[in-house]
Design a protein around this motif. Structure first.
Motif, PDB file in Angstrom:
ATOM      1  N   GLU A  27      14.767  24.213  50.695  1.00  0.00           N
ATOM      2  CA  GLU A  27      15.967  24.280  51.524  1.00  0.00           C
ATOM      3  C   GLU A  27      15.760  23.539  52.844  1.00  0.00           C
ATOM      4  OE1 GLU A  27      16.699  28.484  51.769  1.00  0.00           O
ATOM      5  OE2 GLU A  27      17.538  28.565  49.751  1.00  0.00           O
ATOM      6  N   VAL A  30      15.782  19.787  52.151  1.00  0.00           N
ATOM      7  CA  VAL A  30      17.150  19.283  51.966  1.00  0.00           C
ATOM      8  C   VAL A  30      17.819  19.078  53.319  1.00  0.00           C
ATOM      9  CG1 VAL A  30      19.468  19.902  51.137  1.00  0.00           C
ATOM     10  CG2 VAL A  30      17.494  20.157  49.625  1.00  0.00           C
ATOM     11  N   ARG A  31      17.698  20.061  54.202  1.00  0.00           N
ATOM     12  CA  ARG A  31      18.309  19.930  55.535  1.00  0.00           C
ATOM     13  C   ARG A  31      17.759  18.716  56.289  1.00  0.00           C
ATOM     14  NH1 ARG A  31      17.866  25.594  55.595  1.00  0.00           N
ATOM     15  NH2 ARG A  31      16.027  25.518  56.928  1.00  0.00           N
ATOM     16  N   TYR A  33      16.207  16.013  55.009  1.00  0.00           N
ATOM     17  CA  TYR A  33      16.615  14.776  54.334  1.00  0.00           C
ATOM     18  C   TYR A  33      18.056  14.415  54.676  1.00  0.00           C
ATOM     19  CZ  TYR A  33      12.492  14.705  51.206  1.00  0.00           C
ATOM     20  OH  TYR A  33      11.232  14.640  50.678  1.00  0.00           O
ATOM     21  N   ARG A  34      18.924  15.407  54.629  1.00  0.00           N
ATOM     22  CA  ARG A  34      20.345  15.129  54.924  1.00  0.00           C
ATOM     23  C   ARG A  34      20.530  14.644  56.359  1.00  0.00           C
ATOM     24  NH1 ARG A  34      22.953  20.067  51.399  1.00  0.00           N
ATOM     25  NH2 ARG A  34      23.316  18.796  49.543  1.00  0.00           N
ATOM     26  N   VAL A  44      17.298  13.914  48.626  1.00  0.00           N
ATOM     27  CA  VAL A  44      18.090  15.157  48.635  1.00  0.00           C
ATOM     28  C   VAL A  44      18.240  15.666  47.206  1.00  0.00           C
ATOM     29  CG1 VAL A  44      20.372  16.152  49.083  1.00  0.00           C
ATOM     30  CG2 VAL A  44      19.337  14.616  50.769  1.00  0.00           C
ATOM     31  N   ALA A  47      15.011  17.221  45.840  1.00  0.00           N
ATOM     32  CA  ALA A  47      14.759  18.558  46.394  1.00  0.00           C
ATOM     33  C   ALA A  47      15.684  19.600  45.768  1.00  0.00           C
ATOM     34  CB  ALA A  47      14.902  18.542  47.920  1.00  0.00           C
ATOM     35  N   LEU A  48      16.942  19.231  45.534  1.00  0.00           N
ATOM     36  CA  LEU A  48      17.881  20.151  44.881  1.00  0.00           C
ATOM     37  C   LEU A  48      17.440  20.459  43.452  1.00  0.00           C
ATOM     38  CD1 LEU A  48      21.232  18.629  46.175  1.00  0.00           C
ATOM     39  CD2 LEU A  48      20.334  20.902  46.731  1.00  0.00           C
ATOM     40  N   LYS A  67      22.403  23.934  41.236  1.00  0.00           N
ATOM     41  CA  LYS A  67      21.542  22.961  41.933  1.00  0.00           C
ATOM     42  C   LYS A  67      21.372  21.701  41.096  1.00  0.00           C
ATOM     43  CE  LYS A  67      20.856  25.536  45.503  1.00  0.00           C
ATOM     44  NZ  LYS A  67      21.612  25.263  46.723  1.00  0.00           N
ATOM     45  N   GLY A  71      22.352  17.965  42.276  1.00  0.00           N
ATOM     46  CA  GLY A  71      21.358  16.896  42.239  1.00  0.00           C
ATOM     47  C   GLY A  71      21.760  15.760  41.326  1.00  0.00           C
TER      48      GLY A  71
END
Length: 141
Positions: A27, A30-31, A33-34, A44, A47-48, A67, A71
């Motif tokens: 999680e 993801v944050r 990367y985004r 992203v 990771a998802l 998820k 992804g």
């Protein structure tokens, strides 16, 4: 760089059976990367997908599938529709569908994955697993 580090830690935690810690790391990855790379990048998506794998290990198949869908959409957008990571995600979705008792859904995912692997000329590793699942599903109907 920090996102990749966190994702790697997430994989290590999952391998150790520390599934809640694994999810936390993914999680965070993801944050990051985004924020640093953008919302629709392969990082992203990866990771998802890893979150999906962890959720499957927790037998949270519906959450895992969500998820995987997220992804998959990002992989298709970032990499195109005919990529081995797209096919690999479809393979994961087929396995998850089977675990939920959805043979029809699994068959749909595995057929698409098999088609992609065949077009790419791949017949080893994950491509062989997909072929085996497809054969078994078609045999049992």
């Amino acid at each position: 760089m920090e996102g990749k580090f966190l994702a790697n830690i997430g994989n290590v935690y999952r391998d150790q059976g520390k599934l809640e810690q694994s999810l936390e790391m993914f999680e965070k990855a993801v944050r990051i990367y985004r924020k640093t790379l953008g919302p629709e990048t392969a990082e992203v998506a990866r990771a998802l997908i890893n979150m999906g794998h962890t959720l499957q290990q927790q037998t949270k198949h519906q959450e895992a599938m969500a998820k995987y869908h997220q992804g998959l959409a990002i992989f298709r957008s970032a990499l195109g529709g005919e990529h081995d990571l797209v096919a690999g995600t479809l393979h994961s979705m087929a396995v998850c569908s089977l675990r939920m008792g959805d043979k029809a859904g699994a068959l749909e995912f595995v057929r698409e994955a098999h088609s992609m692997f065949t077009k790419m000329g791949l017949s080893h590793g994950q491509a062989q697993q997909v072929a085996t699942i497809l054969e078994a599903l078609e045999r049992t109907g």
